[in-house]
Design a protein around this motif. Structure first.
Motif, PDB file in Angstrom:
ATOM      1  N   ALA A 170       0.928  -1.207  -0.094  1.00 42.08           N
ATOM      2  CA  ALA A 170      -0.091  -0.058   0.024  1.00 42.08           C
ATOM      3  C   ALA A 170       1.145   1.215   0.112  1.00 42.08           C
ATOM      4  CB  ALA A 170      -0.770   0.031   1.077  1.00 42.08           C
ATOM      5  N   LEU A 171       0.299   2.364  -0.415  1.00 42.22           N
ATOM      6  CA  LEU A 171       1.065   3.544  -0.605  1.00 42.22           C
ATOM      7  C   LEU A 171       0.192   4.570  -0.039  1.00 42.22           C
ATOM      8  CD1 LEU A 171       2.574   3.687  -3.936  1.00 42.22           C
ATOM      9  CD2 LEU A 171       3.971   3.638  -2.010  1.00 42.22           C
ATOM     10  N   PRO A 172       0.925   5.808   0.899  1.00 43.85           N
ATOM     11  CA  PRO A 172      -0.030   6.810   1.222  1.00 43.85           C
ATOM     12  C   PRO A 172      -0.574   7.623   0.099  1.00 43.85           C
ATOM     13  CG  PRO A 172       2.378   7.135   1.663  1.00 43.85           C
ATOM     14  CD  PRO A 172       2.421   5.744   1.056  1.00 43.85           C
ATOM     15  N   VAL A 173      -1.641   8.087   0.440  1.00 41.52           N
ATOM     16  CA  VAL A 173      -2.433   9.205  -0.431  1.00 41.52           C
ATOM     17  C   VAL A 173      -2.698  10.376   0.181  1.00 41.52           C
ATOM     18  CG1 VAL A 173      -4.112   9.453  -2.564  1.00 41.52           C
ATOM     19  CG2 VAL A 173      -2.849   7.195  -2.037  1.00 41.52           C
ATOM     20  N   VAL A 174      -2.222  11.597  -0.154  1.00 43.82           N
ATOM     21  CA  VAL A 174      -2.739  12.637   0.518  1.00 43.82           C
ATOM     22  C   VAL A 174      -4.079  13.044  -0.629  1.00 43.82           C
ATOM     23  CG1 VAL A 174      -2.106  15.192   0.856  1.00 43.82           C
ATOM     24  CG2 VAL A 174      -0.606  13.333   1.325  1.00 43.82           C
ATOM     25  N   ALA A 182       0.941   1.733 -12.735  1.00 50.31           N
ATOM     26  CA  ALA A 182       1.113   2.995 -13.279  1.00 50.31           C
ATOM     27  C   ALA A 182       0.450   3.641 -11.992  1.00 50.31           C
ATOM     28  CB  ALA A 182       0.689   3.693 -14.456  1.00 50.31           C
ATOM     29  N   LEU A 183       1.148   4.908 -11.604  1.00 53.09           N
ATOM     30  CA  LEU A 183       0.638   5.814 -10.452  1.00 53.09           C
ATOM     31  C   LEU A 183       0.109   7.142 -10.882  1.00 53.09           C
ATOM     32  CD1 LEU A 183       3.410   4.859  -7.852  1.00 53.09           C
ATOM     33  CD2 LEU A 183       1.098   4.079  -7.812  1.00 53.09           C
ATOM     34  N   SER A 184      -0.892   7.500 -10.315  1.00 58.10           N
ATOM     35  CA  SER A 184      -1.111   9.031 -10.580  1.00 58.10           C
ATOM     36  C   SER A 184      -0.578  10.049  -9.479  1.00 58.10           C
ATOM     37  CB  SER A 184      -2.717   9.378 -10.303  1.00 58.10           C
ATOM     38  OG  SER A 184      -3.360   8.244 -10.983  1.00 58.10           O
ATOM     39  N   ARG A 185      -1.149  11.241  -9.429  1.00 57.81           N
ATOM     40  CA  ARG A 185      -0.383  12.254  -8.428  1.00 57.81           C
ATOM     41  C   ARG A 185      -1.612  12.512  -7.437  1.00 57.81           C
ATOM     42  NH1 ARG A 185       5.161  13.701  -9.302  1.00 57.81           N
ATOM     43  NH2 ARG A 185       5.797  12.464 -11.029  1.00 57.81           N
ATOM     44  N   ASP A 186      -1.195  12.605  -6.306  1.00 59.98           N
ATOM     45  CA  ASP A 186      -1.843  12.978  -5.295  1.00 59.98           C
ATOM     46  C   ASP A 186      -1.906  14.733  -5.031  1.00 59.98           C
ATOM     47  OD1 ASP A 186       0.140  13.586  -3.638  1.00 59.98           O
ATOM     48  OD2 ASP A 186      -0.024  12.012  -2.246  1.00 59.98           O
ATOM     49  N   THR A 187      -2.627  15.080  -4.001  1.00 64.31           N
ATOM     50  CA  THR A 187      -2.627  16.666  -3.825  1.00 64.31           C
ATOM     51  C   THR A 187      -1.418  17.267  -3.495  1.00 64.31           C
ATOM     52  OG1 THR A 187      -4.667  16.075  -2.626  1.00 64.31           O
ATOM     53  CG2 THR A 187      -3.743  18.239  -2.085  1.00 64.31           C
ATOM     54  N   LEU A 188      -0.404  16.515  -3.122  1.00 60.16           N
ATOM     55  CA  LEU A 188       0.934  17.048  -3.037  1.00 60.16           C
ATOM     56  C   LEU A 188       1.792  16.591  -4.109  1.00 60.16           C
ATOM     57  CD1 LEU A 188       1.841  16.487   0.997  1.00 60.16           C
ATOM     58  CD2 LEU A 188       0.980  18.437  -0.402  1.00 60.16           C
ATOM     59  N   ASN A 189       1.243  16.178  -5.260  1.00 59.15           N
ATOM     60  CA  ASN A 189       2.011  16.063  -6.426  1.00 59.15           C
ATOM     61  C   ASN A 189       2.948  14.732  -6.382  1.00 59.15           C
ATOM     62  OD1 ASN A 189       2.349  16.342  -9.361  1.00 59.15           O
ATOM     63  ND2 ASN A 189       4.138  17.385  -8.945  1.00 59.15           N
ATOM     64  N   ASP A 210      -6.828   6.153  -7.053  1.00 63.76           N
ATOM     65  CA  ASP A 210      -8.278   5.308  -7.300  1.00 63.76           C
ATOM     66  C   ASP A 210      -8.088   4.046  -6.765  1.00 63.76           C
ATOM     67  OD1 ASP A 210      -9.196   7.907  -8.493  1.00 63.76           O
ATOM     68  OD2 ASP A 210      -8.340   7.288 -10.395  1.00 63.76           O
ATOM     69  N   ALA A 211      -7.172   3.780  -5.894  1.00 64.48           N
ATOM     70  CA  ALA A 211      -7.234   2.114  -5.699  1.00 64.48           C
ATOM     71  C   ALA A 211      -8.128   2.068  -4.422  1.00 64.48           C
ATOM     72  CB  ALA A 211      -5.679   1.729  -5.643  1.00 64.48           C
ATOM     73  N   ALA A 212      -8.117   0.606  -4.176  1.00 69.97           N
ATOM     74  CA  ALA A 212      -9.084   0.386  -2.922  1.00 69.97           C
ATOM     75  C   ALA A 212      -8.207   0.712  -1.534  1.00 69.97           C
ATOM     76  CB  ALA A 212      -9.208  -0.981  -2.867  1.00 69.97           C
ATOM     77  N   LEU A 213      -9.128   1.172  -0.602  1.00 77.53           N
ATOM     78  CA  LEU A 213      -8.256   1.388   0.656  1.00 77.53           C
ATOM     79  C   LEU A 213      -7.651   0.046   1.148  1.00 77.53           C
ATOM     80  CD1 LEU A 213     -10.905   3.630   2.302  1.00 77.53           C
ATOM     81  CD2 LEU A 213      -8.758   4.375   1.514  1.00 77.53           C
ATOM     82  N   ALA A 214      -6.522   0.431   1.840  1.00 83.74           N
ATOM     83  CA  ALA A 214      -5.737  -0.834   2.508  1.00 83.74           C
ATOM     84  C   ALA A 214      -5.831  -0.655   3.776  1.00 83.74           C
ATOM     85  CB  ALA A 214      -4.553  -0.800   1.866  1.00 83.74           C
ATOM     86  N   ARG A 215      -5.717  -1.544   4.788  1.00 90.39           N
ATOM     87  CA  ARG A 215      -5.499  -1.832   6.044  1.00 90.39           C
ATOM     88  C   ARG A 215      -4.298  -2.415   6.248  1.00 90.39           C
ATOM     89  NH1 ARG A 215      -8.754  -0.616  10.366  1.00 90.39           N
ATOM     90  NH2 ARG A 215      -8.321  -1.274  12.439  1.00 90.39           N
ATOM     91  N   PRO A 216      -3.117  -1.699   6.004  1.00 81.63           N
ATOM     92  CA  PRO A 216      -1.704  -2.106   6.402  1.00 81.63           C
ATOM     93  C   PRO A 216      -1.477  -2.962   7.832  1.00 81.63           C
ATOM     94  CG  PRO A 216      -1.375  -0.017   6.576  1.00 81.63           C
ATOM     95  CD  PRO A 216      -2.903  -0.313   6.213  1.00 81.63           C
ATOM     96  N   ASP A 217      -0.758  -3.947   7.866  1.00 83.58           N
ATOM     97  CA  ASP A 217      -0.271  -4.754   9.279  1.00 83.58           C
ATOM     98  C   ASP A 217       0.884  -4.014   9.931  1.00 83.58           C
ATOM     99  OD1 ASP A 217      -2.176  -6.602   8.744  1.00 83.58           O
ATOM    100  OD2 ASP A 217      -0.693  -7.766   7.201  1.00 83.58           O
ATOM    101  N   ILE A 218       1.560  -3.244   8.766  1.00 78.89           N
ATOM    102  CA  ILE A 218       2.812  -2.298   9.361  1.00 78.89           C
ATOM    103  C   ILE A 218       3.007  -1.477   8.412  1.00 78.89           C
ATOM    104  CG2 ILE A 218       4.470  -3.906   8.137  1.00 78.89           C
ATOM    105  CD1 ILE A 218       6.369  -3.492  10.659  1.00 78.89           C
TER     106      ILE A 218
END
Length: 207
Positions: free
Chosen positions: A90-94, A111-118, A124-132
Protein backbone atom coordinates in the motif's frame (compact mmCIF):
# COMPACT_ATOMS: atom_id res chain seq x y z
CA UNK A 1 17.49 3.94 25.43
CA UNK A 2 21.00 4.55 26.77
CA UNK A 3 21.84 6.87 29.64
CA UNK A 4 23.25 9.34 27.12
CA UNK A 5 20.00 9.10 25.18
CA UNK A 6 18.00 9.77 28.35
CA UNK A 7 20.08 12.86 29.06
CA UNK A 8 19.74 14.13 25.50
CA UNK A 9 15.98 13.62 25.52
CA UNK A 10 15.76 15.58 28.75
CA UNK A 11 17.43 18.64 27.21
CA UNK A 12 15.28 21.72 27.20
CA UNK A 13 13.75 22.45 23.81
CA UNK A 14 15.13 25.48 21.96
CA UNK A 15 13.16 28.69 22.53
CA UNK A 16 12.00 28.60 18.90
CA UNK A 17 11.50 24.90 18.23
CA UNK A 18 10.04 25.42 14.77
CA UNK A 19 13.07 27.42 13.65
CA UNK A 20 15.43 24.81 15.15
CA UNK A 21 13.65 22.00 13.29
CA UNK A 22 13.75 23.96 10.05
CA UNK A 23 17.53 24.44 10.43
CA UNK A 24 17.98 20.74 11.18
CA UNK A 25 15.90 19.81 8.13
CA UNK A 26 18.09 21.96 5.88
CA UNK A 27 21.25 20.45 7.37
CA UNK A 28 19.97 16.88 7.06
CA UNK A 29 18.83 17.39 3.46
CA UNK A 30 22.29 18.71 2.59
CA UNK A 31 23.86 15.65 4.25
CA UNK A 32 21.64 13.35 2.17
CA UNK A 33 22.53 15.18 -1.05
CA UNK A 34 26.21 14.59 -0.31
CA UNK A 35 25.73 10.81 -0.72
CA UNK A 36 26.67 9.72 -4.24
CA UNK A 37 24.57 7.21 -6.19
CA UNK A 38 26.77 4.09 -5.71
CA UNK A 39 27.03 4.69 -1.96
CA UNK A 40 23.30 5.40 -1.72
CA UNK A 41 22.49 2.11 -3.42
CA UNK A 42 24.69 0.28 -0.92
CA UNK A 43 23.06 2.05 2.04
CA UNK A 44 19.59 1.29 0.71
CA UNK A 45 20.42 -2.41 0.42
CA UNK A 46 21.52 -2.33 4.06
CA UNK A 47 18.22 -0.78 5.12
CA UNK A 48 16.25 -3.41 3.19
CA UNK A 49 18.28 -6.14 4.88
CA UNK A 50 17.59 -4.61 8.30
CA UNK A 51 13.85 -4.45 7.63
CA UNK A 52 13.84 -8.17 6.90
CA UNK A 53 15.17 -8.80 10.41
CA UNK A 54 12.00 -7.45 12.01
CA UNK A 55 9.46 -10.08 13.04
CA UNK A 56 6.59 -7.71 12.26
CA UNK A 57 7.81 -7.36 8.67
CA UNK A 58 8.18 -11.10 8.19
CA UNK A 59 4.67 -11.73 9.52
CA UNK A 60 2.90 -8.95 7.62
CA UNK A 61 0.42 -9.74 4.87
CA UNK A 62 0.08 -6.06 3.86
CA UNK A 63 2.84 -3.47 4.25
CA UNK A 64 2.41 0.28 3.74
CA UNK A 65 5.54 1.54 2.02
CA UNK A 66 6.32 4.96 0.47
CA UNK A 67 7.32 6.41 -2.89
CA UNK A 68 10.81 7.90 -2.39
CA UNK A 69 11.25 11.64 -2.74
CA UNK A 70 14.71 12.91 -3.80
CA UNK A 71 17.29 11.95 -1.18
CA UNK A 72 15.09 9.46 0.68
CA UNK A 73 16.10 5.79 0.89
CA UNK A 74 14.93 4.15 -2.32
CA UNK A 75 13.58 0.75 -1.32
CA UNK A 76 11.73 -0.06 -4.53
CA UNK A 77 13.85 -3.17 -5.25
CA UNK A 78 12.78 -4.45 -1.83
CA UNK A 79 9.13 -3.67 -2.64
CA UNK A 80 9.50 -5.84 -5.72
CA UNK A 81 10.81 -8.74 -3.65
CA UNK A 82 7.92 -8.33 -1.20
CA UNK A 83 5.42 -8.46 -4.06
CA UNK A 84 7.09 -11.55 -5.53
CA UNK A 85 6.53 -13.45 -2.30
CA UNK A 86 2.88 -12.44 -2.14
CA UNK A 87 2.95 -9.53 0.30
CA UNK A 88 0.31 -6.89 -0.49
CA UNK A 89 1.63 -3.33 -0.74
CA UNK A 90 0.00 0.00 0.00
CA UNK A 91 1.09 3.59 -0.56
CA UNK A 92 0.02 6.75 1.30
CA UNK A 93 -2.27 9.11 -0.60
CA UNK A 94 -2.74 12.74 0.43
CA UNK A 95 -6.39 13.43 -0.43
CA UNK A 96 -6.66 16.74 1.38
CA UNK A 97 -3.94 19.05 2.68
CA UNK A 98 -3.33 19.07 6.44
CA UNK A 99 -5.42 15.92 6.91
CA UNK A 100 -4.48 12.30 7.63
CA UNK A 101 -3.35 10.32 4.59
CA UNK A 102 -5.16 7.29 3.23
CA UNK A 103 -3.37 4.03 2.51
CA UNK A 104 -4.39 2.52 -0.81
CA UNK A 105 -3.50 -0.79 -2.39
CA UNK A 106 -0.68 -0.72 -4.91
CA UNK A 107 0.25 -3.50 -7.27
CA UNK A 108 4.00 -3.16 -7.75
CA UNK A 109 4.88 -2.06 -11.26
CA UNK A 110 1.50 -0.50 -12.09
CA UNK A 111 1.21 3.12 -13.14
CA UNK A 112 0.59 5.77 -10.49
CA UNK A 113 -1.25 9.08 -10.56
CA UNK A 114 -0.42 12.19 -8.51
CA UNK A 115 -1.99 13.02 -5.18
CA UNK A 116 -2.75 16.45 -3.72
CA UNK A 117 0.96 17.02 -2.98
CA UNK A 118 1.95 15.89 -6.51
CA UNK A 119 3.50 12.67 -5.16
CA UNK A 120 3.04 9.45 -7.19
CA UNK A 121 0.23 7.48 -5.58
CA UNK A 122 -2.51 4.94 -6.42
CA UNK A 123 -5.18 7.61 -6.08
CA UNK A 124 -8.12 5.53 -7.36
CA UNK A 125 -7.17 2.17 -5.79
CA UNK A 126 -8.98 0.40 -2.97
CA UNK A 127 -8.33 1.41 0.63
CA UNK A 128 -5.87 -0.78 2.50
CA UNK A 129 -5.46 -1.67 6.17
CA UNK A 130 -1.71 -2.33 6.51
CA UNK A 131 -0.26 -4.66 9.12
CA UNK A 132 2.81 -2.41 9.39
CA UNK A 133 3.82 1.02 8.10
CA UNK A 134 7.29 1.87 6.78
CA UNK A 135 7.98 5.62 6.85
CA UNK A 136 11.04 7.61 5.73
CA UNK A 137 12.87 9.71 8.32
CA UNK A 138 14.67 12.92 7.52
CA UNK A 139 15.96 12.72 11.09
CA UNK A 140 15.36 10.50 14.11
CA UNK A 141 16.45 10.06 17.71
CA UNK A 142 17.17 7.08 19.96
CA UNK A 143 13.76 7.37 21.62
CA UNK A 144 12.16 6.52 18.27
CA UNK A 145 10.89 9.98 17.37
CA UNK A 146 10.93 10.92 13.70
CA UNK A 147 11.71 14.27 12.12
CA UNK A 148 9.85 14.43 8.82
CA UNK A 149 9.64 17.02 6.08
CA UNK A 150 7.46 19.31 8.16
CA UNK A 151 4.00 18.59 6.80
CA UNK A 152 2.93 16.54 9.81
CA UNK A 153 1.07 14.01 7.66
CA UNK A 154 2.38 10.86 9.33
CA UNK A 155 1.82 12.23 12.84
CA UNK A 156 -1.77 13.19 12.01
CA UNK A 157 -2.37 9.83 10.36
CA UNK A 158 -0.95 7.77 13.22
CA UNK A 159 -2.92 9.78 15.77
CA UNK A 160 -6.14 9.15 13.80
CA UNK A 161 -5.74 5.40 13.22
CA UNK A 162 -7.71 3.22 15.62
CA UNK A 163 -5.60 0.23 16.74
CA UNK A 164 -2.69 1.55 14.71
CA UNK A 165 -0.19 -0.98 13.36
CA UNK A 166 3.53 -0.94 14.17
CA UNK A 167 5.44 1.86 12.43
CA UNK A 168 9.04 1.50 11.27
CA UNK A 169 11.08 4.57 10.42
CA UNK A 170 13.90 4.21 7.90
CA UNK A 171 16.84 6.56 7.41
CA UNK A 172 20.59 6.79 7.14
CA UNK A 173 22.94 6.82 10.13
CA UNK A 174 23.82 10.43 9.33
CA UNK A 175 20.19 11.33 10.11
CA UNK A 176 20.57 10.46 13.82
CA UNK A 177 19.97 13.29 16.31
CA UNK A 178 20.43 13.34 20.10
CA UNK A 179 16.76 14.34 20.31
CA UNK A 180 14.15 15.98 18.10
CA UNK A 181 12.67 17.60 21.24
CA UNK A 182 9.37 15.71 20.83
CA UNK A 183 6.10 17.48 21.46
CA UNK A 184 2.71 16.08 22.37
CA UNK A 185 1.77 15.66 18.71
CA UNK A 186 4.92 13.65 17.84
CA UNK A 187 4.30 9.90 17.63
CA UNK A 188 7.30 7.63 18.28
CA UNK A 189 8.17 4.88 15.84
CA UNK A 190 8.11 1.27 17.01
CA UNK A 191 11.47 0.67 15.31
CA UNK A 192 14.12 2.60 13.41
CA UNK A 193 16.18 0.90 10.69
CA UNK A 194 19.35 2.35 9.18
CA UNK A 195 21.93 0.85 6.83
CA UNK A 196 23.58 -1.09 9.66
CA UNK A 197 21.38 -0.81 12.76
CA UNK A 198 17.95 -1.97 13.85
CA UNK A 199 16.56 -0.13 16.86
CA UNK A 200 13.54 -2.21 17.84
CA UNK A 201 11.84 -0.50 20.75
CA UNK A 202 9.88 -3.67 21.55
CA UNK A 203 13.16 -5.59 21.93
CA UNK A 204 16.79 -4.71 22.30
CA UNK A 205 18.71 -2.71 19.69
CA UNK A 206 20.87 -4.75 17.34
CA UNK A 207 24.01 -3.97 15.30
Amino acid sequence: MTRAGDEAAAQAAPPDLAAWRDRERRRLRAARRAVDAPQRELLDRGIASGLERLDAIRRAACIAVYWPLPGEPDLRPWYERLAERGVALALPVVVERDSPVEFRRWLHGTALSRDTLNIPAPVDAALARPDIIVAPCLGFDAAGYRLGNGGGYYDRTLAAIESRPPVVGVGYNRAALPTIHPQDYDVPMDAIVTEDTVIDRAHRAGP
